[in-house]
Design a protein around this motif. Structure first.
Motif, PDB file in Angstrom:
ATOM      1  N   LEU A 257      30.453  37.725  15.197  1.00 30.20           N
ATOM      2  CA  LEU A 257      30.857  38.924  14.437  1.00 30.20           C
ATOM      3  C   LEU A 257      29.629  39.776  14.104  1.00 30.20           C
TER       4      LEU A 257
ATOM      5  N   LEU B 214      28.479  43.527  15.825  1.00 30.28           N
ATOM      6  CA  LEU B 214      28.345  44.653  14.897  1.00 30.28           C
ATOM      7  C   LEU B 214      26.945  45.277  14.990  1.00 30.28           C
TER       8      LEU B 214
ATOM      9  N   HIS C  57      26.286  46.900  18.394  1.00 37.10           N
ATOM     10  CA  HIS C  57      26.956  48.197  18.512  1.00 37.10           C
ATOM     11  C   HIS C  57      26.217  49.276  17.724  1.00 37.10           C
ATOM     12  N   ASP C  58      25.931  48.978  16.456  1.00 33.56           N
ATOM     13  CA  ASP C  58      25.378  50.010  15.563  1.00 33.56           C
ATOM     14  C   ASP C  58      23.900  50.296  15.820  1.00 33.56           C
TER      15      ASP C  58
ATOM     16  N   MET D  99      25.158  52.360  20.228  1.00 30.33           N
ATOM     17  CA  MET D  99      25.442  53.718  19.792  1.00 30.33           C
ATOM     18  C   MET D  99      24.196  54.611  19.850  1.00 30.33           C
TER      19      MET D  99
ATOM     20  N   LEU E 235      23.739  55.456  23.480  1.00 28.91           N
ATOM     21  CA  LEU E 235      24.773  56.403  23.922  1.00 28.91           C
ATOM     22  C   LEU E 235      24.444  57.813  23.436  1.00 28.91           C
ATOM     23  N   LEU E 236      24.023  57.919  22.162  1.00 26.59           N
ATOM     24  CA  LEU E 236      23.699  59.230  21.601  1.00 26.59           C
ATOM     25  C   LEU E 236      22.465  59.821  22.289  1.00 26.59           C
TER      26      LEU E 236
ATOM     27  N   GLY F 221      21.991  68.962  18.566  1.00 30.84           N
ATOM     28  CA  GLY F 221      20.938  68.058  18.153  1.00 30.84           C
ATOM     29  C   GLY F 221      21.337  66.636  18.482  1.00 30.84           C
ATOM     30  N   ASN F 222      20.975  65.723  17.589  1.00 30.25           N
ATOM     31  CA  ASN F 222      21.303  64.322  17.847  1.00 30.25           C
ATOM     32  C   ASN F 222      22.806  64.106  17.784  1.00 30.25           C
ATOM     33  N   GLY F 223      23.324  63.506  18.909  1.00 32.44           N
ATOM     34  CA  GLY F 223      24.706  63.116  19.063  1.00 32.44           C
ATOM     35  C   GLY F 223      25.606  63.727  18.068  1.00 32.44           C
TER      36      GLY F 223
ATOM     37  N   PHE G 279      20.849  65.226  10.370  1.00 30.52           N
ATOM     38  CA  PHE G 279      20.342  64.500  11.553  1.00 30.52           C
ATOM     39  C   PHE G 279      21.364  64.541  12.690  1.00 30.52           C
ATOM     40  N   PHE G 280      22.622  64.310  12.347  1.00 25.72           N
ATOM     41  CA  PHE G 280      23.695  64.337  13.365  1.00 25.72           C
ATOM     42  C   PHE G 280      24.268  65.747  13.400  1.00 25.72           C
TER      43      PHE G 280
ATOM     44  N   LEU H  67      34.449  54.926  16.963  1.00 26.99           N
ATOM     45  CA  LEU H  67      33.230  54.570  16.241  1.00 26.99           C
ATOM     46  C   LEU H  67      32.168  55.663  16.373  1.00 26.99           C
ATOM     47  N   TRP H  68      32.135  56.340  17.530  1.00 31.68           N
ATOM     48  CA  TRP H  68      31.218  57.491  17.678  1.00 31.68           C
ATOM     49  C   TRP H  68      31.582  58.576  16.655  1.00 31.68           C
TER      50      TRP H  68
ATOM     51  N   TYR I  44      30.263  57.549  13.287  1.00 28.83           N
ATOM     52  CA  TYR I  44      28.930  56.933  13.239  1.00 28.83           C
ATOM     53  C   TYR I  44      28.028  57.526  12.150  1.00 28.83           C
TER      54      TYR I  44
ATOM     55  N   LEU J 214      27.832  55.870   8.769  1.00 23.98           N
ATOM     56  CA  LEU J 214      27.068  54.629   8.592  1.00 23.98           C
ATOM     57  C   LEU J 214      25.793  54.911   7.802  1.00 23.98           C
TER      58      LEU J 214
ATOM     59  N   ALA K 101      33.066  47.667   7.420  1.00 22.20           N
ATOM     60  CA  ALA K 101      32.200  46.842   8.278  1.00 22.20           C
ATOM     61  C   ALA K 101      32.995  45.660   8.850  1.00 22.20           C
ATOM     62  N   LEU K 102      33.845  45.066   8.019  1.00 28.90           N
ATOM     63  CA  LEU K 102      34.676  43.949   8.472  1.00 28.90           C
ATOM     64  C   LEU K 102      35.648  44.410   9.567  1.00 28.90           C
TER      65      LEU K 102
END
Lengths: 78, 395
Positions: free
Chosen positions: A38, A42, A45-46, A50, A53-54, A76-78, B37-38, B111-112, B115, B118, B137-138
């Motif tokens: 688990l 997690l 991915h994070d 990701m 990908l970004l 800009g960023n993703g 930032f995003f 999730l993208w 994101y 987060l 998160a779970l």
């Protein structure tokens, strides 16, 4: 809060409790292995998937914008 | 005025739950935590809500079909599963795996779309906010667990999973559905429309899910087999044109099935019989066109022939219309060396102890000298290399 939302939350909590009891009592469960997996999926991915990908999508978008200078300012960023 | 003690307690809990937590020093607000930032303009709550709806439907289908597969394999006392239609399990489990695979691009896109959240600042505003983030998160971890472990399972990469897949996938399925229901119950309702840009993005994600379905569905939908480029197994793969999960060599049964002393022991109310291959071949032979439907989602249909299980049950001195048969493999161990055949399947004339496949003697990997094949059951319950059948009548 509507009745449907309350019902969803109660059913959800019941599902979680059932899952935790099952994970703790099923002799076929290796809890340490499950928890590690688990955490690994997690974090992978994070923190890895990701951002990668970004980075790729940002790079592609910048290259595309460089080819077409008349287009709107690049993202800009993703 | 005296406040009721319960009301006072509730007020105290509420204050604790919503009390502001100290924010970390601003100097730590770097990288993705920086404001702005995003900058992708494609994210929106409306897009997230639509992706969430699709993903929720996909996970709902996976949960229900997975739960069904679990109770078929571990039937509680109240559960009843019919032998007809013969392809019902093939459809439900095929749907489980196809939907699970199609949910991968939906999950990535969902999730993208969230994101940046987060990196919310401060990371926890209140205890309630911290609890909500923990629950998310779970939910995310359980979603990734289910999709990743499901894919590893169909590609048989068991070495990458430090747990027994079947049990963990089942319990984390409950964890996922519970966390998902809470998430849906606590989300604000979004009704805004989507911009053209976001509609295009949504279409792209839908197309990716559609292509994954198209390229994998052929593992169970025969007409799509030629384009099953992503499917680990296709219907025509394997010896005698049928896929195999566990070979005779891997099960360690080769010396036992090649032994001239091989017999099936048939035990029941009438006593015990020992049947060699010649005796089994001398009994009335019947054919049945049935699929092997694996829990991993692939399936393949073939013509099987052999002895009806109900005929063997009658030979054992029991009434085939209300008997239970426990079919055991000659395998020394393994989780699936035994399966219990319920009366619905025992009495069905399509349930066979098969000796041949497509008119040829069974290949060792398909269960030579004899295997169970019954309609509408998971492949793991179609016991191979049968060595013993114990029959008892239901009271």
């Amino acid at each position: 809060m509507t009745r449907v939302r309350t019902l969803l939350i109660v059913a959800g909590v019941a599902g979680l409790v059932h899952a935790v009891l099952g994970l703790l009592t099923d002799p076929d469960i290796r809890l340490a292995g499950v928890l590690i997996f688990l955490a690994v999926v997690l974090v992978a991915h994070d923190a890895l998937w990701m951002p990668a990908l970004l980075a790729v999508t940002t790079l592609v978008a910048r290259m595309r914008n460089r080819k077409t200078p008349e287009s709107t300012p690049g993202p800009g960023n993703g | 005025m005296v406040r009721h003690p319960d009301a006072a307690m509730k007020a105290r809990l509420r204050r604790y739950w919503l009390a502001p937590l100290p924010a970390p020093p601003e100097r730590y607000r770097r990288g993705p935590w920086r404001p702005g930032f995003f900058r992708s303009g494609r994210r929106s709550t409306a897009l997230t809500a639509r992706l969430g709806l699709w993903l929720g439907l996909a996970f709902g289908i996976c949960f229900l079909t997975g739960l069904l597969s679990h109770v078929i394999q571990h039937p509680p006392g109240w559960f009843w599963w019919p032998s007809r239609p013969v392809r019902l399990y093939q459809v439900t489990q095929g749907l489980h795996v196809i939907t699970g695979l199609a949910s991968a691009p939906l999950l990535v896109a969902k999730l993208w779309s969230v994101y940046p959240r987060l990196f919310a600042w401060p990371p926890a505003r209140t205890v309630a906010h911290a609890a909500e983030r923990g629950a998310v998160a779970l939910l995310v971890a359980a979603s990734l667990f289910q999709v990743v472990s499901g894919i590893l399972n169909i590609f048989q990469k068991y070495g990458l999973m430090p747990f027994f897949f079947t049990a963990a996938h089942y319990w984390i399925g409950w964890l996922l559905i519970g966390a998902m229901l809470i998430h849906v119950g606590t989300r604000p309702r979004r009704t805004e429309g989507l911009s053209k840009d976001r509609r295009r993005l949504l279409l792209g994600v839908g197309a990716a899910a559609g292509l994954i379905t198209l390229f994998t569905a052929g593992q169970t939908v025969r007409p799509l087999a030629p384009v099953a480029l992503l499917a680990p197994r296709r219907p025509g793969d394997g010896p005698q044109g049928l896929p195999v999960n566990k070979t005779a060599a891997a099960a360690g049964v080769l010396p036992l099935i090649d032994d001239p002393a091989y017999r099936i022991i048939l035990a029941g109310p009438g006593g015990e019989l020992s049947l060699d291959l010649a005796a089994l071949n001398a009994l009335p032979q019947h054919a049945a066109i049935l699929p092997i439907a694996c829990v991993e989602g692939w399936s393949s249909t073939a013509t099987w022939s052999g002895v009806r299980l109900r005929d063997l049950v009658a030979m054992a001195g029991a009434d085939p219309d209300r008997a239970v048969a426990e079919v055991e493999s000659v395998q020394a161990g393994g989780r699936y060396r035994t399966s219990v055949v319920a009366p619905e399947h025992v009495r069905d004339p399509l349930t066979l102890i098969a000796l041949r496949l497509r008119g040829e003697v069974l290949h060792a990997d398909h269960g030579y000298p004899a295997r169970l094949i019954a309609p509408n059951r998971p492949g793991v319950l179609q016991t191979k290399w049968v060595g013993r059948i114990t029959v008892r009548e239901e009271t």
